[in-house]
Design an enzyme around this catalytic site. Structure first.
Site, PDB file in Angstrom:
ATOM      1  N   HIS A   6      -7.539  46.871 -27.394  1.00 38.97           N
ATOM      2  CA  HIS A   6      -7.364  48.302 -27.660  1.00 38.97           C
ATOM      3  C   HIS A   6      -8.704  48.968 -27.993  1.00 38.97           C
ATOM      4  O   HIS A   6      -9.579  48.337 -28.598  1.00 38.97           O
ATOM      5  CB  HIS A   6      -6.402  48.509 -28.832  1.00 38.97           C
ATOM      6  CG  HIS A   6      -5.069  47.853 -28.663  1.00 38.97           C
ATOM      7  ND1 HIS A   6      -4.781  46.607 -29.182  1.00 38.97           N
ATOM      8  CD2 HIS A   6      -3.960  48.270 -28.013  1.00 38.97           C
ATOM      9  CE1 HIS A   6      -3.531  46.282 -28.865  1.00 38.97           C
ATOM     10  NE2 HIS A   6      -3.007  47.265 -28.151  1.00 38.97           N
ATOM     11  N   ASP A  11     -11.706  43.776 -28.526  1.00 41.33           N
ATOM     12  CA  ASP A  11     -10.257  43.849 -28.686  1.00 41.33           C
ATOM     13  C   ASP A  11      -9.667  44.580 -27.468  1.00 41.33           C
ATOM     14  O   ASP A  11     -10.330  45.420 -26.855  1.00 41.33           O
ATOM     15  CB  ASP A  11      -9.936  44.612 -29.977  1.00 41.33           C
ATOM     16  CG  ASP A  11      -8.454  44.633 -30.327  1.00 41.33           C
ATOM     17  OD1 ASP A  11      -8.039  43.831 -31.191  1.00 41.33           O
ATOM     18  OD2 ASP A  11      -7.699  45.448 -29.745  1.00 41.33           O
ATOM     19  N   ASP A  53      -6.343  39.849 -28.207  1.00 44.57           N
ATOM     20  CA  ASP A  53      -5.148  40.389 -27.552  1.00 44.57           C
ATOM     21  C   ASP A  53      -5.390  40.695 -26.069  1.00 44.57           C
ATOM     22  O   ASP A  53      -4.507  41.226 -25.393  1.00 44.57           O
ATOM     23  CB  ASP A  53      -4.579  41.610 -28.296  1.00 44.57           C
ATOM     24  CG  ASP A  53      -5.628  42.552 -28.847  1.00 44.57           C
ATOM     25  OD1 ASP A  53      -6.806  42.402 -28.505  1.00 44.57           O
ATOM     26  OD2 ASP A  53      -5.244  43.460 -29.617  1.00 44.57           O
ATOM     27  N   HIS A  60      -9.200  50.263 -35.861  1.00 49.20           N
ATOM     28  CA  HIS A  60      -8.519  51.550 -35.659  1.00 49.20           C
ATOM     29  C   HIS A  60      -8.621  52.474 -36.872  1.00 49.20           C
ATOM     30  O   HIS A  60      -8.207  53.628 -36.805  1.00 49.20           O
ATOM     31  CB  HIS A  60      -7.032  51.336 -35.328  1.00 49.20           C
ATOM     32  CG  HIS A  60      -6.801  50.643 -34.020  1.00 49.20           C
ATOM     33  ND1 HIS A  60      -7.273  51.132 -32.826  1.00 49.20           N
ATOM     34  CD2 HIS A  60      -6.144  49.487 -33.717  1.00 49.20           C
ATOM     35  CE1 HIS A  60      -6.921  50.311 -31.835  1.00 49.20           C
ATOM     36  NE2 HIS A  60      -6.245  49.299 -32.353  1.00 49.20           N
TER      37      HIS A  60
HETATM   38  C1  SP5 Z   1      -5.810  45.774 -34.163  1.00 51.21           C
HETATM   39  C2  SP5 Z   1      -4.853  46.015 -33.035  1.00 51.21           C
HETATM   40  O1  SP5 Z   1      -4.875  45.274 -32.063  1.00 51.21           O
HETATM   41  N1  SP5 Z   1      -3.969  47.014 -33.166  1.00 51.21           N
HETATM   42  C3  SP5 Z   1      -3.060  47.302 -32.116  1.00 51.21           C
HETATM   43  C4  SP5 Z   1      -2.092  48.366 -32.480  1.00 51.21           C
HETATM   44  C5  SP5 Z   1      -1.126  48.607 -31.371  1.00 51.21           C
HETATM   45  N2  SP5 Z   1      -0.015  49.358 -31.808  1.00 51.21           N
HETATM   46  C6  SP5 Z   1       0.882  49.824 -30.791  1.00 51.21           C
HETATM   47  C7  SP5 Z   1       1.643  48.701 -30.193  1.00 51.21           C
HETATM   48  C8  SP5 Z   1       2.648  49.217 -29.233  1.00 51.21           C
HETATM   49  C9  SP5 Z   1       3.155  48.102 -28.393  1.00 51.21           C
HETATM   50  N3  SP5 Z   1       4.113  48.574 -27.469  1.00 51.21           N
HETATM   51  C10 SP5 Z   1       4.421  47.572 -26.502  1.00 51.21           C
HETATM   52  C11 SP5 Z   1       5.569  48.015 -25.701  1.00 51.21           C
HETATM   53  C12 SP5 Z   1       6.083  46.876 -24.883  1.00 51.21           C
HETATM   54  N4  SP5 Z   1       7.323  47.200 -24.312  1.00 51.21           N
HETATM   55 ZN    ZN Z   2      -5.886  45.254 -30.310  1.00 56.17          ZN
END
Ligand code: SP5
Ligand code: ZN
Length: 343
Positions: free
Chosen positions: A198, A196, A285, A160
């Site tokens: 994301h 990943d 993930d 990211h």
């Molecule tokens: C490297 C990587 O996997 N970074 C991921 C960053 C994600 N950040 C935002 C996470 C927000 C999670 N919200 C979940 C809500 C569940 N109720």
């Molecule tokens: Zn991720």
């Protein structure tokens, strides 16, 4: 398969991130790398070594110098001006505001970041630096021809992070640093495959206008998932990079049966591009038990994922990205590597 790992990752241990309106303990924590270390060792995947220090040059090949200097010095400034607690930014640039770098600490924090989930701590720079060294060492090893595959056990993750911004638990883009180093050491065309959960928005941004590095990302549809503002299928790159970026957004709930087809299309594109080396941004993930994600890959599916990537037959560097179901993370990551080497 050679594995690179530095204990300095432990120096990044943020207390909290903003999630669902609350400050909650960071999902991205040192235990992640520890369990991956134990499982790749237990699986007998290869010698694990501490990376050699290749200096800041490989980092500065992909990140802006002003940004690198900011990361190196921001904690010291914060400690002096504010005190000994984690840094979280709280102001960002809206449309029609100016992308002008302020001199103030809060202004620069907003300028160089894009979310409130990525705390900077006393050891952030050293941890991120050590992770980048693991990635650079893996790339250098591949470039030397001495090995066909390597694993950079990086923490914090990197995909990211862009040219001059951090976010998504990432500060230095380990995969991009590795891809650039492979280019600098002779590979004419390099592909980055991001599995990943994301979208790898930082990697996309870094290579957006480049035709020599193909970036391919399989991820949850950003219409409904972080990072929301990047990762759509119509983002194809610009200028010489037009056609050298491929996004494959997949629906929430994707399981292996539908994931494997998308992965196959991604690998076809990489083959057609003529990549001489492959960097895999390896997030686990996508696992069904991940606490912040909504795909449905099962632990044995990660063996299949690794085997499918191995079918590309390319010199390959795996770089650790996300994966937050800590208990399962070690086995899931080790399974990808085991599947890749074909055992
Ligand atoms: C490297 C990587 O996997 N970074 C991921 C960053 C994600 N950040 C935002 C996470 C927000 C999670 N919200 C979940 C809500 C569940 N109720
Ligand atoms: Zn991720």
């Amino acid at each position: 398969m050679r594995i690179f790992y530095s204990e300095d990752h432990r120096l990044q241990h943020g207390r909290a991130e903003l999630n669902d309106g609350k400050l909650v303990p960071c999902f991205e924590k040192p235990e992640r790398a520890e369990i991956v270390y134990r499982q790749v060792a237990a699986a007998g995947l290869g010698p694990i070594q501490t990376p050699q220090d290749l200096g800041e040059e490989p980092i500065r090949r992909v990140h802006d110098g002003v940004y690198v200097d900011f990361l190196k010095t921001v904690w010291g400034r914060w400690l002096e001006e504010r005190g000994d607690y984690d840094i979280l930014p709280l102001n960002w640039i809206a449309p029609n505001m100016r992308r002008r770098r302020p001199s103030s600490l809060d202004g620069q924090l907003g300028y160089h970041s894009y979310d409130a989930g990525t705390p900077i701590t006393a050891g952030t720079w050293r941890a991120a630096y050590a992770g980048a060294q693991s990635a650079a060492n893996g790339a250098a090893l591949l470039a030397s021809g001495a090995e066909r595959s390597a694993f950079a056990l990086c923490r914090p993750p990197g995909h990211h992070a862009g040219t001059d911004f951090y976010g998504g638990y990432c500060f230095l883009n380990n995969a991009a640093i590795a891809a650039q180093l492979l280019r600098d050491r002779g590979a004419a065309r390099v592909a980055v495959l991001d599995v990943d959960y994301h979208h790898g928005n930082g990697t996309q941004e870094i290579f957006w206008k480049r035709g020599d590095v193909l970036t391919v990302s399989l991820h949850a549809d950003p219409d409904d998932e972080y990072p929301y503002f990047s990762g759509y299928a119509d983002e194809v790159g610009e200028g010489p990079g037009e056609g050298a970026n491929l996004n494959m957004p997949l629906p929430i709930g994707t399981d292996w049966a539908s994931y494997t087809g998308a992965l196959s299309a991604a690998l076809d594109r990489i083959a057609a591009f003529g990549a001489e080396a492959l960097v895999v941004s390896l997030g686990a993930d996508t696992f069904v038990g991940d606490p912040i994600s909504r795909f449905k890959l099962q632990t044995p599916d990660f063996l299949r994922l690794g085997a499918q990537i191995g079918g590309a037959g390319l010199p390959t560097l795996f770089v650790l990205e996300g994966g937050y179901a800590v208990d399962a993370l070690g086995v899931n990551v080790a399974n990808v590597l085991t599947g890749f080497v074909g055992r």
